[in-house]
Write a protein that holds these residues in place. Structure first.
Motif, PDB file in Angstrom:
ATOM      1  N   LEU A 184     -11.014  67.765  84.047  1.00 21.04           N
ATOM      2  CA  LEU A 184     -10.884  67.514  82.609  1.00 21.04           C
ATOM      3  C   LEU A 184     -11.698  68.511  81.777  1.00 21.04           C
ATOM      4  O   LEU A 184     -11.302  68.858  80.655  1.00 21.04           O
ATOM      5  CB  LEU A 184     -11.325  66.082  82.278  1.00 21.04           C
ATOM      6  CG  LEU A 184     -10.474  64.966  82.896  1.00 21.04           C
ATOM      7  CD1 LEU A 184     -11.076  63.601  82.584  1.00 21.04           C
ATOM      8  CD2 LEU A 184      -9.039  65.046  82.386  1.00 21.04           C
ATOM      9  N   ARG A 185     -12.819  68.980  82.330  1.00 21.25           N
ATOM     10  CA  ARG A 185     -13.673  69.903  81.580  1.00 21.25           C
ATOM     11  C   ARG A 185     -13.333  71.363  81.834  1.00 21.25           C
ATOM     12  O   ARG A 185     -13.406  72.192  80.937  1.00 21.25           O
ATOM     13  CB  ARG A 185     -15.147  69.668  81.943  1.00 21.25           C
ATOM     14  CG  ARG A 185     -15.706  68.336  81.501  1.00 21.25           C
ATOM     15  CD  ARG A 185     -17.237  68.357  81.527  1.00 21.25           C
ATOM     16  NE  ARG A 185     -17.751  68.861  82.791  1.00 21.25           N
ATOM     17  CZ  ARG A 185     -18.069  68.098  83.837  1.00 21.25           C
ATOM     18  NH1 ARG A 185     -17.890  66.789  83.768  1.00 21.25           N
ATOM     19  NH2 ARG A 185     -18.540  68.628  84.950  1.00 21.25           N
ATOM     20  N   TRP A 186     -12.993  71.678  83.079  1.00 24.62           N
ATOM     21  CA  TRP A 186     -12.859  73.082  83.462  1.00 24.62           C
ATOM     22  C   TRP A 186     -11.464  73.657  83.237  1.00 24.62           C
ATOM     23  O   TRP A 186     -11.324  74.833  82.917  1.00 24.62           O
ATOM     24  CB  TRP A 186     -13.231  73.258  84.936  1.00 24.62           C
ATOM     25  CG  TRP A 186     -14.680  73.005  85.235  1.00 24.62           C
ATOM     26  CD1 TRP A 186     -15.630  72.524  84.377  1.00 24.62           C
ATOM     27  CD2 TRP A 186     -15.338  73.208  86.488  1.00 24.62           C
ATOM     28  NE1 TRP A 186     -16.830  72.411  85.004  1.00 24.62           N
ATOM     29  CE2 TRP A 186     -16.691  72.821  86.309  1.00 24.62           C
ATOM     30  CE3 TRP A 186     -14.926  73.665  87.730  1.00 24.62           C
ATOM     31  CZ2 TRP A 186     -17.626  72.901  87.339  1.00 24.62           C
ATOM     32  CZ3 TRP A 186     -15.852  73.729  88.748  1.00 24.62           C
ATOM     33  CH2 TRP A 186     -17.186  73.358  88.555  1.00 24.62           C
ATOM     34  N   VAL A 187     -10.434  72.852  83.453  1.00 25.83           N
ATOM     35  CA  VAL A 187      -9.064  73.373  83.357  1.00 25.83           C
ATOM     36  C   VAL A 187      -8.649  73.380  81.885  1.00 25.83           C
ATOM     37  O   VAL A 187      -7.979  72.475  81.397  1.00 25.83           O
ATOM     38  CB  VAL A 187      -8.094  72.532  84.213  1.00 25.83           C
ATOM     39  CG1 VAL A 187      -6.690  73.124  84.152  1.00 25.83           C
ATOM     40  CG2 VAL A 187      -8.581  72.467  85.657  1.00 25.83           C
ATOM     41  N   ASP A 188      -9.093  74.425  81.172  1.00 23.46           N
ATOM     42  CA  ASP A 188      -8.804  74.539  79.737  1.00 23.46           C
ATOM     43  C   ASP A 188      -8.147  75.874  79.385  1.00 23.46           C
ATOM     44  O   ASP A 188      -7.869  76.140  78.219  1.00 23.46           O
ATOM     45  CB  ASP A 188     -10.090  74.375  78.927  1.00 23.46           C
ATOM     46  CG  ASP A 188     -11.184  75.348  79.368  1.00 23.46           C
ATOM     47  OD1 ASP A 188     -10.894  76.220  80.215  1.00 23.46           O
ATOM     48  OD2 ASP A 188     -12.319  75.228  78.871  1.00 23.46           O
ATOM     49  N   PHE A 189      -7.937  76.726  80.412  1.00 21.67           N
ATOM     50  CA  PHE A 189      -7.290  78.032  80.204  1.00 21.67           C
ATOM     51  C   PHE A 189      -8.031  78.848  79.147  1.00 21.67           C
ATOM     52  O   PHE A 189      -7.435  79.613  78.393  1.00 21.67           O
ATOM     53  CB  PHE A 189      -5.814  77.857  79.806  1.00 21.67           C
ATOM     54  CG  PHE A 189      -5.013  77.111  80.829  1.00 21.67           C
ATOM     55  CD1 PHE A 189      -4.519  77.759  81.963  1.00 21.67           C
ATOM     56  CD2 PHE A 189      -4.769  75.750  80.703  1.00 21.67           C
ATOM     57  CE1 PHE A 189      -3.796  77.076  82.912  1.00 21.67           C
ATOM     58  CE2 PHE A 189      -4.046  75.054  81.650  1.00 21.67           C
ATOM     59  CZ  PHE A 189      -3.560  75.715  82.761  1.00 21.67           C
ATOM     60  N   ASN A 190      -9.340  78.697  79.109  1.00 22.22           N
ATOM     61  CA  ASN A 190     -10.181  79.440  78.178  1.00 22.22           C
ATOM     62  C   ASN A 190     -11.177  80.256  78.995  1.00 22.22           C
ATOM     63  O   ASN A 190     -12.134  79.710  79.548  1.00 22.22           O
ATOM     64  CB  ASN A 190     -10.908  78.486  77.230  1.00 22.22           C
ATOM     65  CG  ASN A 190     -11.722  79.231  76.172  1.00 22.22           C
ATOM     66  OD1 ASN A 190     -11.833  80.462  76.203  1.00 22.22           O
ATOM     67  ND2 ASN A 190     -12.276  78.489  75.232  1.00 22.22           N
ATOM     68  N   ALA A 191     -10.960  81.557  79.053  1.00 20.15           N
ATOM     69  CA  ALA A 191     -11.807  82.438  79.866  1.00 20.15           C
ATOM     70  C   ALA A 191     -13.224  82.551  79.317  1.00 20.15           C
ATOM     71  O   ALA A 191     -14.116  83.073  79.994  1.00 20.15           O
ATOM     72  CB  ALA A 191     -11.178  83.825  79.970  1.00 20.15           C
ATOM     73  N   ASN A 192     -13.426  82.093  78.077  1.00 19.70           N
ATOM     74  CA  ASN A 192     -14.761  82.148  77.479  1.00 19.70           C
ATOM     75  C   ASN A 192     -15.606  80.930  77.854  1.00 19.70           C
ATOM     76  O   ASN A 192     -16.805  80.892  77.564  1.00 19.70           O
ATOM     77  CB  ASN A 192     -14.652  82.228  75.951  1.00 19.70           C
ATOM     78  CG  ASN A 192     -14.022  83.529  75.498  1.00 19.70           C
ATOM     79  OD1 ASN A 192     -14.319  84.591  76.041  1.00 19.70           O
ATOM     80  ND2 ASN A 192     -13.127  83.450  74.518  1.00 19.70           N
TER      81      ASN A 192
END
Length: 374
Positions: A184-192
Motif C-alpha cells: 500500500l505504501r511502496w507501489v505508487d509508481f513514483n520514482a521519487n
C-alpha cells in the motif's frame, strides 16, 4: 441453508487438504532435520541470556503477551545461567534423539521465557516468532522416531501432516501481513518515493547499518529499487498462491524467501538467520535424507555424532563460563556482527543450494517415487 454450509465446509476442507499435501515432509527427512537443527543451534546460533543478570533494571520494559510481563524486573544471574544450561542440554538431547518430543516442548517453554526477557529491551525480532513456532510444531510430529538414540513413540501421521500444514499457513500468513502494508505504501509508481531506500537510509545513518554490501546501494540506479518496491511486497502478498499451488511451488517460494533474507543481511544489515530452522524442514531435511546412504551407519555414526555434540557442548559451556564483554549486545553493529553475518550468509547459500536440489530432484515427493526417478 444447509446446502450452503455444506458447500463451505467442503470448500474449506479441500483447501486444508491441499495445504496438508503441499507441505508434507516424510518422517525420515524430519529426523535428519532434527539432527541439523541441533548442530545448527549448538554450533553458533544458540541464544545467550546469562548477561541479562548484569543488565540495569532501567532497561526492563517488557512487552505484553510475553512471559517477562509477569515480572517486575530482570532476575538474578543464576536464573539466566539455568536457562542457558537447560537450552544447551535440551538441544543436545534433540540432536541425539533422546526424548525428542518432550525436549522440543521444554525448548519452546525455555526459549519463550528467555526471549521474553530479551524483548524487554524494546525490540522484537520477527525471526524469533517463527523459531518458536518451529519448536512447538516439532512436538506434534514423529521427528524423534527415527535416527534417534532413544526413540519416541509414534503418533498418528495425520497429526504430523496437520502440524506441518499449520506451520506453512503461519509462514504464508506472516508474509501476507508483512507485504500488505508495504504494498500500500511502496507501489505508487513514483520514482521519487522509494520505500526500500527510505528504510535503508534510516538504518544506514541512524543505526550505522553500513557493513557488508550496504555502501553499494549508493552506486545502484534508483530504478532498481523502484522495481524492488513493486516486486518484494507483491511476492509476499501472494504467499498463499504458492502454498495452494503445489508441493513444488511451495518449495520455490521458500527459496525466494531465502534470497530475500540473504539480501536483507547484505544490504540492510538485518539478519533473519533463525528462519533457516523453519525453511530447513522443507528444503534441507529431504536433501539429507536423500544422501543418507553416504552417511556413516551403526555404532560408527553414533560415536561420530556423540563426539561432535560433545565438542559443541563444551564450546557452548565454555562461552558462558569465560564469556567476554557483553556490551556488544548494546552496540550491535560491531566486529561480532560481521562474523555472525558472514556465517549466516554461508548458511543461506547452503540452504538455497539445497532448496534448488530439492526442487530439481522432486525430493518433496514420496521417497519411493523419488528413488524410482533416480
Amino acid at each position: 441453508m444447509s446446502g450452503t454450509l455444506s458447500y463451505i465446509d467442503n470448500f474449506l476442507g479441500n483447501i486444508f487438504e491441499r495445504i496438508k499435501r503441499n507441505s508434507a515432509v516424510d518422517t525420515q527427512s524430519l529426523a535428519y532435520f532434527r539432527i541439523f537443527i541441533g548442530i545448527f543451534m549448538l554450533a553458533h546460533y544458540l541464544p545467550e541470556w546469562i548477561w541479562f543478570g548484569d543488565a540495569p533494571q532501567g532497561f526492563f520494559q517488557p512487552h505484553m503477551f510475553t512471559a517477562a510481563y509477569l515480572w517486575d524486573g530482570f532476575w538474578d544471574k543464576s536464573f539466566y545461567v539455568l536457562l542457558d544450561s537447560l537450552n544447551i542440554l535440551l538441544f543436545i538431547m534433540v540432536t541425539l534423539g533422546i526424548r525428542t518430543r518432550v525436549s522440543f516442548l521444554l525448548l519452546f517453554i525455555i526459549n519463550y521465557i528467555g526471549y521474553s526477557f530479551e524483548f524487554s529491551f524494546g525490540k522484537i525480532d520477527h525471526e524469533i516468532h517463527l523459531f518458536l513456532i518451529v519448536l512447538i510444531t516439532c512436538v506434534f510430529t514423529n521427528i524423534g522416531t527415527k535416527s534417534a538414540f532413544l526413540k519416541d513413540k509414534k503418533i498418528n501421521p495425520n497429526v504430523q501432516k496437520w502440524a506441518l500444514a499449520l506451520l506453512s499457513i503461519y509462514i504464508a500468513f506472516g508474509f501476507f501481513t508483512a507485504g500488505l502494508p508495504k504494498f500500500l505504501r511502496w507501489v505508487d509508481f513514483n520514482a521519487n518515493e522509494i520505500g526500500f531506500l527510505d528504510w535503508f537510509y534510516k538504518g544506514f545513518f541512524t543505526y550505522d547499518r553500513s557493513l557488508l554490501l550496504a555502501k553499494s546501494v549508493f552506486k545502484t540506479p534508483y530504478i532498481v529499487f523502484e522495481i524492488a518496491d513493486h516486486l518484494a511486497p507483491t511476492i509476499e502478498l501472494i504467499s498463499f498462491v504458492f502454498l495452494l499451488g503445489s508441493k513444488r511451488a511451495w518449495r520455490i517460494y521458500l527459496v525466494i524467501l531465502c534470497f530475500f533474507h540473504m539480501g536483507n543481511t547484505l544490504l540492510l544489515n538485518i539478519e533473519f538467520a533463525l528462519n533457516i530452522t523453519c525453511y530447513g524442514i522443507f528444503l534441507i531435511g529431504p536433501v539429507l535424507s536423500h544422501f543418507k546412504s553416504y552417511f556413516p551407519k551403526g555404532r560408527k555414526a553414533k560415536n561420530m555424532l556423540l563426539g561432535l555434540v560433545a565438542v559443541l557442548a563444551i564450546y557452548q559451556v565454555g562461552k558462558r563460563i569465560y564469556y567476554w564483554d557483553y556490551t556488544y549486545e548494546v552496540g550491535y553493529y560491531s566486529e561480532k556482527f560481521i562474523v555472525d553475518s558472514n556465517i549466516s550468509i554461508v548458511m543461506w547459500i547452503i540452504t538455497i543450494l539445497m532448496g534448488f536440489y530439492t526442487i530439481r530432484k522432486k525430493l518433496y515427493e514420496n521417497p519411493q517415487t523419488v528413488k524410482s526417478l533416480s
